[in-house]
Design an enzyme around this catalytic site. Structure first.
Site, short mmCIF file in Angstrom:
data_model
loop_
_atom_site.label_atom_id
_atom_site.label_comp_id
_atom_site.label_asym_id
_atom_site.label_seq_id
_atom_site.Cartn_x
_atom_site.Cartn_y
_atom_site.Cartn_z
N HIS A 185 0.86 -1.19 0.00
CA HIS A 185 0.00 0.00 0.00
C HIS A 185 0.89 1.23 0.00
O HIS A 185 2.04 1.19 0.46
CB HIS A 185 -0.89 0.01 1.24
CG HIS A 185 -1.87 -1.12 1.28
ND1 HIS A 185 -2.95 -1.20 0.43
CD2 HIS A 185 -1.92 -2.23 2.05
CE1 HIS A 185 -3.64 -2.31 0.68
NE2 HIS A 185 -3.03 -2.95 1.67
N CYS A 194 -0.33 2.58 -4.49
CA CYS A 194 -1.09 3.80 -4.73
C CYS A 194 -0.26 5.01 -4.35
O CYS A 194 0.72 4.92 -3.62
CB CYS A 194 -2.38 3.79 -3.93
SG CYS A 194 -3.61 2.64 -4.57
#
Length: 239
Positions: A77, A120
């Site tokens: 992430h 991301c």
């Protein structure tokens, strides 16, 4: 060619909602691709923030005299400028890339240090879908490329999600590996073609009007000082 270090964070103990389902597909594809390109590949899964730094520090202490380059793939992430350890601690990407600078790793001086980041870089869309992001992220606009001969390749542009399928893995990793295996182009030409394919041929398919048919745009930041080619090694010939 050199060493390829793959750090793949799939599980985040205590936070099952953060599990990156589908990342094993990326792991397998990356292993196959870089081994075929002649790299010594090391795959590390589920590292804490400190362990990520330690793995790269150890790589910087290796002797790369006979190597052409160093490659690192970071998958977790992310938010702008940082990436998440399996212990749910954020670490600046520049902290990781800076372990390979010339003063810390002199045997890689003048050689390409290439980082691929599948994560991301923001929260532009609904965080409930399968993406590589966490909720309520702040953006940090810092440079991740510490000095000459570094190349950082991102699965998405600043501020946006990076899409991942639980069944087929990440669109960026998939197209990147296809181009690396099929192309004899220079690395910047390869990455430009990956940008084109992902930007023009990918659409999200979620069934949710807020996130359905969304796009993804990879990008890269280069301070390379020479052309670099990742040719497939010649097969052994037999009489």
């Amino acid at each position: 060619m050199g060493k390829c270090l793959i750090i793949s964070n799939e599980d985040f103990p205590g936070a099952p909602r953060l599990q990156r389902t589908g990342c094993r597909v990326d792991d397998h594809l990356l292993l196959k691709t870089f081994q075929s390109l002649g790299f010594d590949v090391q795959l590390e899964r589920n590292l804490s923030a400190d362990e990520m730094t330690a793995a790269l520090t150890k790589a910087s202490e290796d002797n790369h005299t006979d190597m052409s380059c160093f490659v690192c793939v970071l998958m977790s992430h992310g938010k702008e400028g940082t990436i998440l350890g399996s212990d749910q601690q954020w670490i600046p990407i520049k902290t990781l890339t800076s372990t390979l600078t010339a003063d810390l790793c002199p045997t890689l001086q003048g050689k390409p240090k290439i980082f691929f980041l599948q994560s991301c870089r923001g929260e532009m869309y609904d965080p409930g879908v399968e993406t590589d992001s966490e909720e309520a992220l702040d953006f940090i606009g810092i440079s991740d490329v510490p000095e000459l001969d570094f190349l950082c390749c991102y699965s998405t542009v600043e501020g946006y999600y990076s899409w991942r399928s639980p069944q087929t893995g990440s669109v960026f990793i998939c197209e990147l590996c296809k181009m690396l295996m099929d192309s004899h182009l220079e690395i910047i030409q390869i990455l430009t073609r990956v940008n084109h394919i992902v930007a023009n041929h990918f659409e999200s398919y979620t069934g949710d009007s807020a996130t359905h048919k969304k796009r993804q745009m990879p990008c890269f930041a280069s301070r390379l000082t020479k052309d670099f080619y990742l040719h497939m090694p010649a097969k052994n010939k037999t009489k």
